[in-house]
Design an enzyme around this catalytic site. Structure first.
Site, PDB file in Angstrom:
ATOM      1  N   ASP B 418      68.391  74.587  45.540  1.00  0.00           N
ATOM      2  CA  ASP B 418      67.180  74.117  46.180  1.00  0.00           C
ATOM      3  C   ASP B 418      66.822  75.153  47.242  1.00  0.00           C
ATOM      4  OD1 ASP B 418      65.208  72.367  47.114  1.00  0.00           O
ATOM      5  OD2 ASP B 418      66.562  71.660  48.669  1.00  0.00           O
ATOM      6  N   THR B 420      64.450  74.580  50.401  1.00  0.00           N
ATOM      7  CA  THR B 420      64.350  74.087  51.775  1.00  0.00           C
ATOM      8  C   THR B 420      65.599  73.308  52.146  1.00  0.00           C
ATOM      9  OG1 THR B 420      62.070  73.744  51.181  1.00  0.00           O
ATOM     10  CG2 THR B 420      62.758  72.981  53.338  1.00  0.00           C
ATOM     11  N   PHE B 558      42.958  68.328  59.161  1.00  0.00           N
ATOM     12  CA  PHE B 558      43.393  69.244  58.108  1.00  0.00           C
ATOM     13  C   PHE B 558      43.256  68.576  56.756  1.00  0.00           C
ATOM     14  CE2 PHE B 558      46.849  70.137  55.204  1.00  0.00           C
ATOM     15  CZ  PHE B 558      46.779  71.509  55.090  1.00  0.00           C
ATOM     16  N   LYS B 581      42.634  76.385  64.126  1.00  0.00           N
ATOM     17  CA  LYS B 581      43.707  77.211  63.580  1.00  0.00           C
ATOM     18  C   LYS B 581      43.763  76.966  62.088  1.00  0.00           C
ATOM     19  CE  LYS B 581      47.531  74.007  64.258  1.00  0.00           C
ATOM     20  NZ  LYS B 581      48.717  73.644  65.003  1.00  0.00           N
ATOM     21  N   ARG B 615      55.401  83.200  58.082  1.00  0.00           N
ATOM     22  CA  ARG B 615      54.270  82.343  57.708  1.00  0.00           C
ATOM     23  C   ARG B 615      53.222  82.472  58.802  1.00  0.00           C
ATOM     24  NH1 ARG B 615      57.699  77.825  54.952  1.00  0.00           N
ATOM     25  NH2 ARG B 615      56.135  76.323  55.537  1.00  0.00           N
ATOM     26  N   GLY B 696      60.387  72.808  45.137  1.00  0.00           N
ATOM     27  CA  GLY B 696      59.101  72.145  45.036  1.00  0.00           C
ATOM     28  C   GLY B 696      58.009  72.905  45.762  1.00  0.00           C
ATOM     29  N   ASP B 697      58.396  73.985  46.404  1.00  0.00           N
ATOM     30  CA  ASP B 697      57.425  74.750  47.177  1.00  0.00           C
ATOM     31  C   ASP B 697      56.455  75.499  46.304  1.00  0.00           C
ATOM     32  OD1 ASP B 697      57.839  74.236  49.781  1.00  0.00           O
ATOM     33  OD2 ASP B 697      59.506  75.625  49.965  1.00  0.00           O
ATOM     34  N   ASP B 871      70.083  69.641  49.160  1.00  0.00           N
ATOM     35  CA  ASP B 871      70.350  68.832  50.339  1.00  0.00           C
ATOM     36  C   ASP B 871      69.534  67.554  50.381  1.00  0.00           C
ATOM     37  OD1 ASP B 871      67.927  70.112  50.738  1.00  0.00           O
ATOM     38  OD2 ASP B 871      68.076  69.810  52.888  1.00  0.00           O
ATOM     39  N   ASP B 875      66.988  66.539  45.087  1.00  0.00           N
ATOM     40  CA  ASP B 875      67.961  67.346  44.370  1.00  0.00           C
ATOM     41  C   ASP B 875      68.994  66.489  43.652  1.00  0.00           C
ATOM     42  OD1 ASP B 875      66.820  69.677  45.489  1.00  0.00           O
ATOM     43  OD2 ASP B 875      67.886  69.245  47.348  1.00  0.00           O
TER      44      ASP B 875
END
Lengths: 339, 1378
Positions: B418, B420, B558, B581, B615, B696-697, B871, B875
């Site tokens: 995984d 993250t 957002f 932003k 990022r 999953g990103d 984690d 998963d």
């Protein structure tokens, strides 16, 4: 503070054991150890082999088959199972002194004392003198537990029942007359068998203990009369009985019958002609067995044993050969040494 | 909030034991019920009524036995094991006197030993289960009985009771939330115990009950709930409340599940619906899969073979017996008559067969299984004890939760990880920023001296101590009062949706929904712009020590299309300013033209940041005049109140004011990798382990992390991206990739063209860029196609053996939607062959089910050992389906850990787990098995040879006591010690030379071949052990003339020779002689002689004359020199060839471990300082690549950090999520107070756009779930983003290289039409994309994995859908390419 304590609690112990860091010896098959090791083993084996071989060569063994299969055999007459109380005579000569002490063995071949059912067919309680087992032998003794009249057999079981009952007398022919070679029948059984394992019931006279029992079917005499010459050598501690009861590991075996240690023959059997008188009782031809008599002397390492010496020599030489091969291999493909 | 931090641990024992059970117990318990419950009826405060149904009480019982049932139940269970039954069968055989070749105790003693060891273990386990059960059952809870609250133990709580929960208490049973101390009947729970998510969730009671309020009213509450029967679905509940002749729908939003913890809520009341074993927590505990190692499977096969062998031996000997009885035995009957029942030779042979089965059974000794378990247990303890796998930060040691998989750790070929929380820490740190064209932040030059960390305390008492920043020029700039810098941080302190909590003066805790946002606000806080508190209409900050309160006029929230958020505030001076932003691509377009120059500089900075894997966000502001504000707020209000197309109108309104902004700068946030991740990955890949990242990103994030943890490097020949949306395009892309690989690896033998690499880079970039921009199917397919069409595809069809020897380093990046196609039956082989030829594979946007599917795929096609590490709850499926599942313990919840086989705190421990523990375990287990089979064959086969000389009568060679004790006493401990302690090379070396891991992967140390070698050696030894004594003893006599060929002497000689030979053999096999090994080896030999002398002693014989036939044998045998000469000869014949063979093998074909060992030895002798000669190789390599890290300028990857959940702004302005106490002004005007939840809900719908036909979630089945999304369903994640929140990213400016690639005409037209698409059609495009997404992958997944993950699903598909492009960017990019 609390946090620290917690950490101490959950942090694994830092010991050599838990961290798998125990000091250890890590041997490695390096050329420096293996090749000299092989040479050493080889030399040692060759040395022992030579010693064994030489010793073995010095031992004399004489085997006399008296089964009587061949018509020419003096015992041929006796081999007929219908002939009872047959005695035959075997003549032989010794060329030079048969060094003493000489041991007199009888041997049987194709005889399966090591068969499982045969081996278990006895009652150890009975044989250790337990009188209860006299009247009710253990069923392991089957089918020699009770006779046809349902009387208990003592000693029961196949092993005892099939006790070897040929008897031998050895004569030296001195000037045409027979001179009996004295046999020593004492201490031919294991010390522990005689003193510990087999026990007569503590009843005197011994025969009272056997009241209400019958002798084994094949036996000519009951157990308490096995040796009429020596009252102490009767019952379960009769030496011949003990020898027989110690069953052989292999189907071809020999058992000690007597020692020749006394009188004129203490130094051995002098050269000359001998005559062996055999009371031929024990049938073996039915199962293609053979009976023989073996005369042998012993050395520090026991009786004649050529195999051991030769095996040691062979293994020792092979070790030497291997060490040479390894040396060549090592020289050619040297271990990739670093730095 | 942290008061009960230690409490959750107490849940472990409750859940743990059950996890290990094969769900037997649970099913059993269920089946005991008289009838299956079809619906549940619960009436509040009416025990009599509820008792009619005999619902389970709240007493949980995870234990299996009590004192009375323990023995029978445990024995029954144990005899379900085949091995135990087999030995029981043998025991019964032995009781038949005609068959019994051995005494009964030779089997019963080992069997009893094994059974009692297992029983003790089971009993201990059960004892702890009892203890934890009691502990849990005796917890106190407050039950409302007859109008008053009474303390009751948990176990006495009944279904239908109303209980009161207080803050930080565990929920005692599955409750229907009735009322809460918080407004609107809200309450907050933490569900970490349940699903592993640490973020808080909101639950809301049904409005009618929330009005009940206090206990007096509740005592008279007599509503009746009718709901579904107990099930294990954590995220759904379906029921109806009948009260006062009205029906109210109940959903999961009204439920508090057992195992949750109440947070931030003073108290609440709930009605017990499910209790004890019926609760969802208990229904969920239970492991379905029972994992076995490949060695286990091999062992079972081999044991079967050995049984076959045993039967063969038995048949041979039985035939021998038949022949013998006929030829010899029948004649021998005068001395040995056949037993009355045995009246013919055939029957005798039949009995002999069984007798031989009994005496030869020791080829598969019962102790094998026990020993294997003991060894594994030992290895597990070593893992638990390893200090180097102890994480001191989180105070967790590694834990082997399954003790039966250790040796498989040494055979892993594929790791599925995984991202993250596993590779990354999920900690965002404010790393760099660009303010007004000036860049600040630590230099990346690793050679420069470590810069000192800034100390903010003297400057700012409110600073967060944990914040790290290394560039003091920025602090200087703040101190001198640079207006741009101040405005920059002011923006960061105002423009966000963070909630603050100030427990005491200055002790600020920020609750951010995304870690990125938290990092930004914390940065502002440390630089003197401290966000203190907010109300729905104000934001209070402390600017440079001066408290300032801004009036919050609007939050322009957002969403995934806008990719930005703004706030409009009025400062104390009365000026109105908009702060914004957002993603640079979006924001830079909306700047005032005068910013051009600054924009160029800032873009350069942004590119630099992105290149470092950071990022980025761009920041801007705009001054709004009073008039403008008036008009805009009017139009905004209109849009907000609009009933149809509210979102579009709002977006338009937002768009209107977010124009002509002034650029302030940019921020760069580092998604911190876990410690040692790149090094670990480098070492593992050197160990030939392939690492796949399944995340999953978004693709860009994943690729970025791939680069920063060095899975992907710029040295790679090519990185393929598979992102097709249709079956054809995926297939085509895969084929192209394969062709390309073959072509490249062919031409690779020549010089490694620089141009090629450059091309690959360009190709990759082009594709990455396009994929990032073009979420919709058509454009993405074109994008994928384009890259692959760049070179003319070579005609030869790729074959699999070609694929096997691909040289060169390739990487594959595949998207979730493409993966869905690639995993289909007809394409999976293609996918596997392509992916496995690559060094690194990254799958992004994958669903939990896909993670498991990928693992299954590799298991199926590669027959390789797989390890999955993760984690989070997402998963779990992967962890469960892989051969080995590893859970990262520590940060996230415990779900992954509970499902895992091993758990530790940091990814980097994986290298130690595999390369050290796994390798050793494998080595030890293999050596153990080899030796074990050897020693038992050597032992047992002697009987076989003896059979030929004893009339096949099943006479044993040895004393029966020897047979009994051989396996459990004389030879068990040395081999156990070897199996537990052996090391070929020290742990440091195995980390230094990862190649040492390869034998395990190739399964070299124990396989069928090795097994046969062991067997052959064992049989050889048995031949020697029988025939050498046979040859020597048959004629030998004692020196007293007594022949040695009696059975007992023979038995003692052979047994002694056997024990000595196998001891010498174990001494040879032991490579690591610790004290324990010495004690065990010498001790075993010693115990053999001691026990033998004892058993042959007169004392014992006198007591049991019937049992000890061998009296005196030891003395009279072992005093004979011939016997010792025989033993020495046999030992030499057995061992010398082995020694010679091993020496030659080490010399001629040294294994790497031999070399390492040898080097070690040489070094130790020379006492040289330990240098690294071989190991330096990879270290050198890695340091080179490290050097290059900074220089990978060619591959600019821009990150976009915005892990927002939309709708949070509305939540803030409505004031709903603020505690009443914290609301200073009681009269806050809420514009949407009644409708914010509904608005939220509507938004979800418009964004997901999932037509029921295409979506699994919207399956028509239970209408309460899918059809109407409950009011709070999606806001469960509102407080704090979970790790699965997709992190939206956007690619940076397209590199010029794209132009290199020729576009085919078809893509051109497609792209052109895309470009021509009017802005208004954006929604339509989104819709298509959404449908495709849902239809492709998550649909099927949701249908299958309808549990925990379903909650994530909603978010995922929404994110996927909104991933589709903002129309302007499409137009811009495409035009650039064309």
């Amino acid at each position: 503070m609390v946090k620290q304590e917690q950490e101490i609690a959950s942090r694994p112990d830092n010991t050599a054991f838990t961290q798998q860091r125990l000091p250890a010896w890590q041997p490695m098959l390096s050329a420096g150890i293996v090749i000299p090791g092989f040479v050493l083993i080889g030399l040692a084996f060759i040395g022992i082999g030579v010693a064994l071989f030489v010793t073995s060569q010095s031992i004399t063994v004489m085997e006399l088959d008296y089964t009587g299969v061949e018509r020419t055999s003096p015992c041929f007459r006796c081999s007929d199972p219908n002939v009872k109380n047959c005695v035959c005579q075997l003549d032989f000569s010794i060329a030079s002194l048969f060094k003493g002490p000489v041991f007199f063995y009888y041997g049987l071949t194709n005889y399966f004392q090591n068969y499982r059912r045969y081996g278990v067919s006895k009652d150890d309680d009975q044989l250790s003198g337990d009188l209860d087992s006299f009247t009710s032998p253990s069923d392991t003794c089957s089918p020699y537990e009770y006779d046809s009249n349902n009387k208990p057999i003592v000693p029961c079981g196949s092993v005892a029942n099939s006790m070897f009952n040929d008897t031998f007398k050895l004569y030296q022919i001195v000037n045409g007359t027979k001179k009996q070679v004295p046999f020593d029948g004492k201490g031919i059984a294991w010390w522990t068998d005689y003193n510990v394992k087999y026990r007569n019931p503590s009843v005197t006279p011994l025969r009272d203990a056997f009241n209400g029992t019958v002798k084994p079917l094949f036996w000519p005499r009951p157990a308490y009369e096995l040796d009429p010459s020596d009252p102490a050598n009767n019952g379960f501690i009769n030496q011949d009985f003990l020898v027989w009861m110690r069953r052989a590991a292999l189907p071809d075996f020999r058992k000690l019958y007597r020692r020749i240690t006394e009188g004129d023959y203490a130094q051995g059997l002098p050269a000359g002609n001998y005559s062996l008188e055999i009371a031929y009782n024990y049938p073996v031809l039915s199962f293609d067995g053979r009976k023989k008599v073996v005369l042998s002397n012993v050395s520090w390492m026991g009786g004649k044993n050529e195999f051991l010496g030769i095996a040691y020599l062979v293994i020792g030489s092979l070790c030497i050969v291997m060490s040479i091969i390894m040396l060549i291999v090592y020289a050619k493909f040297k271990f990739p040494e670093e730095e | 909030m942290t008061v009960l931090k230690d409490l959750p641990e107490k849940w472990f024992p409750v859940v743990l034991p059950l996890q290990r059970r094969k769900q037997k117990g649970l099913n059993g318990a269920k089946s005991q019920k008289k009838r299956t419950e079809e619906e549940r009826r619960v009436r509040a405060n009416d025990r009599e009524y509820n008792e009619k149904f005999q619902y389970a009480s709240n007493c949980i019982m995870t234990s299996k036995y009590n004192i009375v049932t323990f023995l029978p139940v445990n024995l029954f269970e144990q005899f379900q094991e085949v091995a135990n039954t087999y030995f029981l069968f043998l025991l019964i055989l032995q009781l038949i006197p005609q068959i019994s070749s051995l005494s009964w105790f030779t089997t019963i003693v080992p069997l009893a030993l094994v059974l009692s060891i297992t029983a003790v273990k089971d009993a201990t386990d059960d004892y702890f289960r009892h203890k934890s059960d009691n502990q849990v059952n005796n917890r106190q809870s407050q039950v409302l009985i007859r109008g008053s609250l009474q303390n009751e133990k948990w176990m006495n709580v009944r279904v239908g009771d109303i209980i009161k929960l207080e803050n930080n208490q565990f929920v005692a049973a599955d409750l229907l939330l009735l009322s809460s101390s918080e407004p609107h009947g809200l309450c907050y729970i933490e569900t970490a115990e349940l699903d592993g998510e640490t973020n808080m969730k909101v639950r809301q009671s049904v409005s009618v009950t929330s009005e009940l309020g206090d206990q007096n009213n509740l005592a008279s509450f007599d509503g009746e709930v009718v709901c579904e029967p107990p099930n294990n679905k954590l995220d759904r509940f379906c029921g109806t409340l009948y009260w006062r002749d009205k029906k109210y729908n109940l959903t999961n939003q009204n439920m508090l599940l057992r195992g949750c913890v109440l947070r931030n809520t003073e108290a609440c009341y709930g009605l017990v619906i499910f209790a004890g074993p019926d609760t969802k927590l208990m229904q969920n505990s239970g492991r379905t899969k029972f994992k076995r190692t490949s060695i286990d499977r091999l062992m079972n096969t081999l044991v079967l073979w050995i049984f076959g062998f045993l039967v063969c031996m038995g048949v041979i000997l039985a035939v021998g017996n038949a022949v013998w009885e006929r030829e010899v035995g029948s004649l021998f009957q005068s001395y040995l008559p056949w037993d009355p029942p045995v009246d013919n030779f055939l029957f005798s042979a039949f009995l002999s067969f069984w007798s031989y089965v009994i005496i030869l059974n020791t080829v598969v000794p019962i102790s094998l299984y026990v020993s294997v378990e003991v060894i594994r247990l030992g290895h597990s303890y070593f893992i638990n004890w390893d200090q180097q796998m102890f994480c001191s930060q989180c105070n967790t040691a590694a834990e082997a939760r399954t003790t039966t998989l250790n040796e498989e750790l040494g055979q892993v070929e594929y790791i599925f990880s995984d991202k993250t929380g596993t590779l990354t820490q999920n900690i965002m740190s404010f790393n760099k920023c660009s303010i007004n064209g000036q860049t600040y932040g630590e230099a990346t030059d690793p050679l420069a001296p470590q810069p000192t960390r800034l100390d903010f305390t003297p400057f700012n008492p409110l600073a967060d101590q944990d914040f790290c920043f290394y560039d003091d020029t920025l602090l200087e700039s703040v101190k001198v009062g640079d207006s741009h810098t101040h405005e920059f941080f002011r923006l960061l302190s105002l423009c966000h949706t963070v909630m603050s909590e100030e427990k005491s003066e200055g002790e600020l805790v920020y609750k951010a929904q995304s870690p990125d946002e938290g990092a930004l606000v914390t940065a502002a806080r440390n630089f003197g712009f401290v966000f203190r508190s907010r109300t729905p209409g104000t934001i209070t900050t402390t600017e440079m020590g001066r408290p300032v309160t801004y009036i919050l006029l609007a939050i322009l929230d957002f969403n995934n299309i806008r990719k930005r958020m703004s706030v409009i505030v009025r400062n104390p001076e009365g000026r109105i300013r908009l702060y914004c932003k957002g993603a640079d691509t979006v924001l830079l377009e909306r700047l005032h033209p005068c910013n051009q120059e600054l924009m160029n500089i800032t873009s350069d900075h942004l590119n630099e940041y992105a290149a470092d894997g950071l990022r980025t966000l761009a920041l801007a502001y705009r001054d709004v005049s009073e008039d403008e504000w008036e008009t805009w707020s009017e139009s905004h209000r209109c849009a907000d109140k609009a009933t149809n197309c509210r979102d579009d109108r709002l977006a338009a309104a937002y768009e209107e004011i977010e124009q002509d902004m002034m650029l302030l700068g940019a921020t760069a946030i580092e998604d911190k990798l876990q410690e040692g991740v790149p090094e670990t990955i480098a070492v593992l890949s050197l160990a030939n382990i392939k690492i796949w990242v399944l995340t999953g990103d978004k693709q860009e994030t994943a690729v970025n992390i791939g680069y920063s943890c060095k899975m992907l490097t710029d040295d790679m020949t090519e990185v393929f991206i598979i992102s097709g949306h249709t079956v054809q395009s995926v297939r085509q892309e895969l084929r192209r990739a394969r062709d390309r690989m073959i072509e490249l690896s062919r031409s690779r033998d020549g010089e490694k063209e620089e141009g090629m690499e450059g091309w690959a880079e360009a190709g990759f970039m082009g594709n990455g860029f396009r994929e990032g921009q073009d979420g919709d199917s058509a454009a993405a397919a074109a994008g994928g196609g384009k890259q692959l069409q760049c070179p003319p595809p070579p005609p030869p069809p790729p074959s699999n053996n070609l694929m096997d020897n691909i040289s060169g380093e390739f990487a594959l990046v595949i998207n979730g939607h493409s993966l869905a196609h690639a995993l289909e039956a007809d394409m999976e082989t293609e996918f596997v062959s392509t992916a496995c030829a690559c060094k690194a594979v990254i799958c992004c946007r994958v669903t939990p089910l896909q993670k498991a599917q990928v693992v299954e795929l590799i298991k199926k096609h590669k027959k390789a050992v797989t390890l999955a590490i993760g984690d989070g709850a997402n998963d779990v499926s992967m962890i469960k389906s892989a051969h080995i599942g590893v859970g990262i313990s520590g940060q996230e919840g415990i779900q992954a850990v509970l499902a895992s086989d091993y758990s530790f705190a940091q990814f980097r421990f994986l290298q130690r787990l595999l390369l050290v523990h796994g390798r050793w375990s494998y080595l030890r287990m293999c050596r153990f098995l080899c030796y074990f089979f050897y020693k038992n064959f050597a032992f047992t086969m002697v009987h076989f040879w003896f059979g030929f000389f004893c009339g096949f009568s099943a006479q044993t060679v040895y004393d029966q006591y020897f047979i009994t004790l051989y396996n459990i006493v004389y030879t068990s401990l040395p081999v156990l010690a070897m199996g537990i302690f052996d090391q070929d090379v020290p742990d440091k070396r195995s980390l230094e030379y990862p190649k040492l891991y390869e034998p395990g992967q190739l399964n070299l140390l124990f396989n069928k071949r090795e097994f046969f070698i062991c067997i052959a050696q064992g049989i050889y030894t048995s031949v020697v052990l029988f025939f050498v004594p046979f040859a020597v003893l048959s004629d030998a006599t004692q020196s007293t003339g007594v022949p040695l060929a009696d059975y007992q002497t023979f038995a003692v000689t052979t047994a002694t020779a056997l024990v000595i030979v196998v001891s010498v053999q174990i001494a040879l096999d032991t490579g690591f002689w610790t004290v324990i090994n010495h004690v065990f080896v010498w001790g075993s030999l010693g115990s053999y002689f001691t026990i033998m002398f004892a058993l042959h002693s007169q004392t014992l014989f006198r007591i049991f004359p019937n049992q000890f036939h061998f009296v005196g044998s030891a003395q009279s045998t072992l005093l004979q020199p011939v016997v010792w000469l025989t033993i020495a000869l046999a030992t030499a014949i057995c061992i010398v060839p082995v020694l010679a063979f091993r020496f030659l093998k080490v010399d001629l074909k040294p294994q790497l471990s031999d070399t390492v060992r040898y080097t070690q030895l040489v070094r130790q002798k020379k006492r040289k300082p330990i240098g690294r000669s071989v190991g330096g190789a990879w270290r050198g390599a890695s340091s080179v690549s490290e050097g290059r890290l900074g220089a990978r300028g060619g591959s600019r990857r821009s990150g976009y950090a915005f892990a927002h959940q939309e709708g949070f702004g509305e939540l803030i302005t409505s004031g709903k999520n603020m505690r009443l106490s914290s609301l200073a002004l009681a009269t806050f005007a809420s514009r949407h107070s009644s409708s914010w939840i509904d608005t939220l809900r509507r938004k979800k719908h418009t964004h997901t756009h999932t037509p029921p036909s295409a979506s699994g979630e919207c399956s028509p089945a239970p209408s309460c779930i899918s059809g109407s999304v409950p009011p709070l369903s999606n806001s469960s994640s509102v407080l704090g983003g979970s790790q699965d929140t997709p992190i939206e990213e956007e690619t940076g400016t397209p590199p010029a290289q794209n132009a290199q690639c020729d576009l085919t005409s078809s893509t051109q037209t497609q792209a052109a039409s895309e470009a021509a698409a009017p802005q208004a059609s954006a929604q339509a495009v989104t819709l298509t994309a959404g449908r495709t997404h849902v239809g492709d992958s998550p649909g099927g997944w949701a249908a299958t994995l309808g549990t925990v993950q379903e909650a994530l699903f909603g978010r995922k598909s929404r994110a996927a859908a909104s991933n589709s492009p903002g129309p302007p960017s499409v137009a811009k990019d495409t035009s650039q390419i064309v």
